[in-house]
Design a protein around this motif. Structure first.
Motif, PDB file in Angstrom:
ATOM      1  N   ARG A 182      39.477  60.623  43.848  1.00  0.00           N
ATOM      2  CA  ARG A 182      40.388  59.595  44.064  1.00  0.00           C
ATOM      3  C   ARG A 182      40.949  59.098  45.286  1.00  0.00           C
ATOM      4  O   ARG A 182      40.773  57.968  45.694  1.00  0.00           O
ATOM      5  N   LYS A 183      41.523  60.016  45.831  1.00  0.00           N
ATOM      6  CA  LYS A 183      42.128  59.885  47.055  1.00  0.00           C
ATOM      7  C   LYS A 183      41.144  59.406  48.392  1.00  0.00           C
ATOM      8  O   LYS A 183      41.143  58.145  48.866  1.00  0.00           O
ATOM      9  N   GLY A 184      40.021  59.737  48.324  1.00  0.00           N
ATOM     10  CA  GLY A 184      38.798  59.353  49.111  1.00  0.00           C
ATOM     11  C   GLY A 184      38.183  58.075  48.764  1.00  0.00           C
ATOM     12  O   GLY A 184      38.052  57.254  49.638  1.00  0.00           O
ATOM     13  N   ALA A 185      38.362  57.760  47.593  1.00  0.00           N
ATOM     14  CA  ALA A 185      37.608  56.420  47.187  1.00  0.00           C
ATOM     15  C   ALA A 185      38.803  55.477  47.539  1.00  0.00           C
ATOM     16  O   ALA A 185      38.126  54.440  48.083  1.00  0.00           O
ATOM     17  N   LEU A 186      40.192  55.683  47.425  1.00  0.00           N
ATOM     18  CA  LEU A 186      41.144  54.769  47.845  1.00  0.00           C
ATOM     19  C   LEU A 186      41.154  54.493  49.269  1.00  0.00           C
ATOM     20  O   LEU A 186      41.133  53.464  49.823  1.00  0.00           O
ATOM     21  N   ILE A 187      40.818  55.534  50.136  1.00  0.00           N
ATOM     22  CA  ILE A 187      40.687  55.534  51.716  1.00  0.00           C
ATOM     23  C   ILE A 187      39.693  54.454  52.029  1.00  0.00           C
ATOM     24  O   ILE A 187      39.659  53.547  52.968  1.00  0.00           O
ATOM     25  N   LEU A 188      38.482  54.775  51.354  1.00  0.00           N
ATOM     26  CA  LEU A 188      37.079  54.160  51.741  1.00  0.00           C
ATOM     27  C   LEU A 188      37.487  52.435  51.293  1.00  0.00           C
ATOM     28  O   LEU A 188      37.139  51.671  52.173  1.00  0.00           O
ATOM     29  N   GLY A 189      38.171  52.228  50.342  1.00  0.00           N
ATOM     30  CA  GLY A 189      38.340  50.865  49.878  1.00  0.00           C
ATOM     31  C   GLY A 189      39.265  50.416  51.177  1.00  0.00           C
ATOM     32  O   GLY A 189      39.091  49.027  51.367  1.00  0.00           O
ATOM     33  N   LEU A 190      40.226  50.942  51.388  1.00  0.00           N
ATOM     34  CA  LEU A 190      41.287  50.334  52.515  1.00  0.00           C
ATOM     35  C   LEU A 190      40.750  50.286  53.691  1.00  0.00           C
ATOM     36  O   LEU A 190      40.999  49.210  54.631  1.00  0.00           O
ATOM     37  N   LEU A 191      39.558  51.159  54.045  1.00  0.00           N
ATOM     38  CA  LEU A 191      38.914  51.218  55.270  1.00  0.00           C
ATOM     39  C   LEU A 191      38.017  49.878  55.441  1.00  0.00           C
ATOM     40  O   LEU A 191      37.949  49.150  56.521  1.00  0.00           O
ATOM     41  N   VAL A 192      37.421  49.455  54.453  1.00  0.00           N
ATOM     42  CA  VAL A 192      36.633  48.222  54.177  1.00  0.00           C
ATOM     43  C   VAL A 192      37.587  47.079  54.659  1.00  0.00           C
ATOM     44  O   VAL A 192      37.154  45.915  55.303  1.00  0.00           O
ATOM     45  N   ILE A 193      38.871  46.993  53.999  1.00  0.00           N
ATOM     46  CA  ILE A 193      39.877  45.953  54.234  1.00  0.00           C
ATOM     47  C   ILE A 193      40.387  45.804  55.888  1.00  0.00           C
ATOM     48  O   ILE A 193      40.529  44.932  56.296  1.00  0.00           O
ATOM     49  N   SER A 194      40.337  47.133  56.344  1.00  0.00           N
ATOM     50  CA  SER A 194      40.794  47.301  57.535  1.00  0.00           C
ATOM     51  C   SER A 194      39.813  46.370  58.525  1.00  0.00           C
ATOM     52  O   SER A 194      40.500  45.962  59.472  1.00  0.00           O
ATOM     53  N   HIS A 195      38.508  46.305  58.381  1.00  0.00           N
ATOM     54  CA  HIS A 195      37.784  45.548  59.141  1.00  0.00           C
ATOM     55  C   HIS A 195      38.180  44.169  59.068  1.00  0.00           C
ATOM     56  O   HIS A 195      38.290  43.686  60.368  1.00  0.00           O
ATOM     57  N   TRP A 196      38.635  43.400  58.186  1.00  0.00           N
ATOM     58  CA  TRP A 196      38.917  42.173  57.936  1.00  0.00           C
ATOM     59  C   TRP A 196      40.264  41.960  58.825  1.00  0.00           C
ATOM     60  O   TRP A 196      40.319  40.878  59.378  1.00  0.00           O
ATOM     61  N   ILE A 197      41.212  42.942  58.687  1.00  0.00           N
ATOM     62  CA  ILE A 197      42.762  42.808  59.379  1.00  0.00           C
ATOM     63  C   ILE A 197      42.227  43.025  60.710  1.00  0.00           C
ATOM     64  O   ILE A 197      42.967  42.051  61.462  1.00  0.00           O
ATOM     65  N   LEU A 198      41.376  43.799  61.351  1.00  0.00           N
ATOM     66  CA  LEU A 198      41.038  43.798  62.920  1.00  0.00           C
ATOM     67  C   LEU A 198      40.584  42.401  63.231  1.00  0.00           C
ATOM     68  O   LEU A 198      40.661  41.910  64.358  1.00  0.00           O
ATOM     69  N   ASP A 199      39.299  42.016  62.478  1.00  0.00           N
ATOM     70  CA  ASP A 199      38.935  40.872  62.844  1.00  0.00           C
ATOM     71  C   ASP A 199      39.986  39.632  62.574  1.00  0.00           C
ATOM     72  O   ASP A 199      39.862  38.697  63.653  1.00  0.00           O
ATOM     73  N   LEU A 200      40.866  39.585  61.887  1.00  0.00           N
ATOM     74  CA  LEU A 200      41.847  38.479  61.994  1.00  0.00           C
ATOM     75  C   LEU A 200      42.522  38.475  63.143  1.00  0.00           C
ATOM     76  O   LEU A 200      42.885  37.648  63.623  1.00  0.00           O
ATOM     77  N   ILE A 201      43.081  39.631  63.722  1.00  0.00           N
ATOM     78  CA  ILE A 201      43.541  39.695  65.161  1.00  0.00           C
ATOM     79  C   ILE A 201      42.685  38.980  66.106  1.00  0.00           C
ATOM     80  O   ILE A 201      43.195  38.637  66.955  1.00  0.00           O
ATOM     81  N   THR A 202      41.457  39.560  66.215  1.00  0.00           N
ATOM     82  CA  THR A 202      40.533  39.226  67.321  1.00  0.00           C
ATOM     83  C   THR A 202      39.830  37.920  67.366  1.00  0.00           C
ATOM     84  O   THR A 202      39.574  37.116  68.280  1.00  0.00           O
ATOM     85  N   HIS A 203      39.440  37.522  66.120  1.00  0.00           N
ATOM     86  CA  HIS A 203      38.650  36.120  65.663  1.00  0.00           C
ATOM     87  C   HIS A 203      39.693  34.879  66.242  1.00  0.00           C
ATOM     88  O   HIS A 203      40.785  34.910  65.969  1.00  0.00           O
ATOM     89  N   ARG A 204      38.953  33.995  66.662  1.00  0.00           N
ATOM     90  CA  ARG A 204      39.632  32.586  66.608  1.00  0.00           C
ATOM     91  C   ARG A 204      39.742  32.199  65.048  1.00  0.00           C
ATOM     92  O   ARG A 204      39.007  32.957  64.284  1.00  0.00           O
ATOM     93  N   PRO A 205      40.149  31.158  64.627  1.00  0.00           N
ATOM     94  CA  PRO A 205      40.554  30.538  63.138  1.00  0.00           C
ATOM     95  C   PRO A 205      38.823  30.484  62.633  1.00  0.00           C
ATOM     96  O   PRO A 205      38.884  29.237  62.315  1.00  0.00           O
ATOM     97  N   ASP A 206      38.248  31.515  62.265  1.00  0.00           N
ATOM     98  CA  ASP A 206      37.041  31.043  61.562  1.00  0.00           C
ATOM     99  C   ASP A 206      36.759  32.097  60.659  1.00  0.00           C
ATOM    100  O   ASP A 206      35.649  31.958  59.826  1.00  0.00           O
ATOM    101  N   LEU A 207      37.621  32.940  60.070  1.00  0.00           N
ATOM    102  CA  LEU A 207      37.750  33.838  58.968  1.00  0.00           C
ATOM    103  C   LEU A 207      38.004  33.326  57.615  1.00  0.00           C
ATOM    104  O   LEU A 207      39.341  32.656  57.606  1.00  0.00           O
ATOM    105  N   PRO A 208      37.272  33.005  56.754  1.00  0.00           N
ATOM    106  CA  PRO A 208      37.590  32.269  55.267  1.00  0.00           C
ATOM    107  C   PRO A 208      38.483  33.203  54.663  1.00  0.00           C
ATOM    108  O   PRO A 208      38.452  34.268  54.750  1.00  0.00           O
ATOM    109  N   ILE A 209      39.336  32.601  53.829  1.00  0.00           N
ATOM    110  CA  ILE A 209      40.269  33.345  53.025  1.00  0.00           C
ATOM    111  C   ILE A 209      39.255  33.590  51.761  1.00  0.00           C
ATOM    112  O   ILE A 209      39.518  34.880  51.069  1.00  0.00           O
ATOM    113  N   SER A 210      38.345  32.717  51.185  1.00  0.00           N
ATOM    114  CA  SER A 210      37.760  32.943  50.154  1.00  0.00           C
ATOM    115  C   SER A 210      36.384  32.160  50.290  1.00  0.00           C
ATOM    116  O   SER A 210      36.458  31.052  51.078  1.00  0.00           O
ATOM    117  N   PRO A 211      35.216  32.375  49.458  1.00  0.00           N
ATOM    118  CA  PRO A 211      34.254  31.530  49.593  1.00  0.00           C
ATOM    119  C   PRO A 211      34.452  30.320  48.828  1.00  0.00           C
ATOM    120  O   PRO A 211      33.375  29.245  49.004  1.00  0.00           O
TER     121      PRO A 211
END
Length: 212
Positions: free
Chosen positions: A90-119
């Motif tokens: 369970r702990k490993g599954a939670l960590i992996l899920g959060l790591l996927v979301i971490s990619h979007w957070i780091l991209d949010l910091i670096t990208h210009r305003p081109d990251l969609p909120i949703s499709p």
């Protein structure tokens, strides 16, 4: 953001009870592993636009299914759920899920305003650190160096020549991405992005051969 994503995977690997480094790398880069496939299939699009930001000529025109916030939440939930089904960790599954979301957070910091909120929305966000090259490069190298050092200090680390070769390789690729010429075409970008799977396999080999 390139080596910064891998750094988060390294920072998250504390002991052998957690997911393997291979799984950590898949999680932190899952959005970028999906994205080139969608580009090659014509589902998402980009263009080469020098000056788009000061650090990259890539213009990410349409990528809501791989890089929107809603998509990141979906892919994180999917990866975490699949990992839990096969491992009951369970702990490993939670960590992996959060790591996927971490990619979007780091991209949010670096990208210009081109990251969609949703499709399903035209709202796009991004803080634009790519337009401040010195700060972005310093931040990413610092995070990566910290991740490599802390992984080196974990109890699971032994004399792993392959690991330090990987660290050096990732750093060289990062520098080439920053200072190299613009890619010749969008398809070249998409095809070359699929080579990231070799880094994933490299992570598997490192932990499969702990004394090398």
């Amino acid at each position: 953001m390139f080596i910064g994503h891998f750094a988060i995977g390294l920072l998250s690997k504390k002991d052998n009870k957690l997911p393997s480094l291979l799984m950590m790398f898949i999680a932190v880069q899952l959005l970028d592993l999906i994205w080139p496939i969608f580009v090659l299939l014509g589902i998402e699009t980009l263009s080469i636009d020098p000056g788009n930001t000061k650090l990259t000529p890539l213009n990410f025109e349409h990528y809501p299914y791989s890089h929107s916030l809603l998509a990141a939440l979906f892919w994180g939930l999917l990866l975490g759920a699949c990992y839990f089904v096969f491992t009951k960790n369970r702990k490993g599954a939670l960590i992996l899920g959060l790591l996927v979301i971490s990619h979007w957070i780091l991209d949010l910091i670096t990208h210009r305003p081109d990251l969609p909120i949703s499709p399903f929305s035209d709202l796009k966000v991004g803080m634009g650190l790519w337009n401040y090259p010195v700060a972005e490069i310093a931040l990413e190298v610092l995070i990566f160096g910290l991740g490599a050092f802390l992984y080196y200090k974990t109890p699971i680390f032994k004399r792993k020549t392959a690991f330090w070769i990987l660290v050096t390789f990732l750093f060289i690729v990062h520098i080439m991405n920053i200072f190299g010429p613009s890619p010749p075409s969008t398809m070249a970008v998409a095809w070359s992005a699929n080579l990231m799977w070799l880094i994933i396999l490299w992570a598997w080999w490192i932990e499969k051969n702990p004394n090398q």
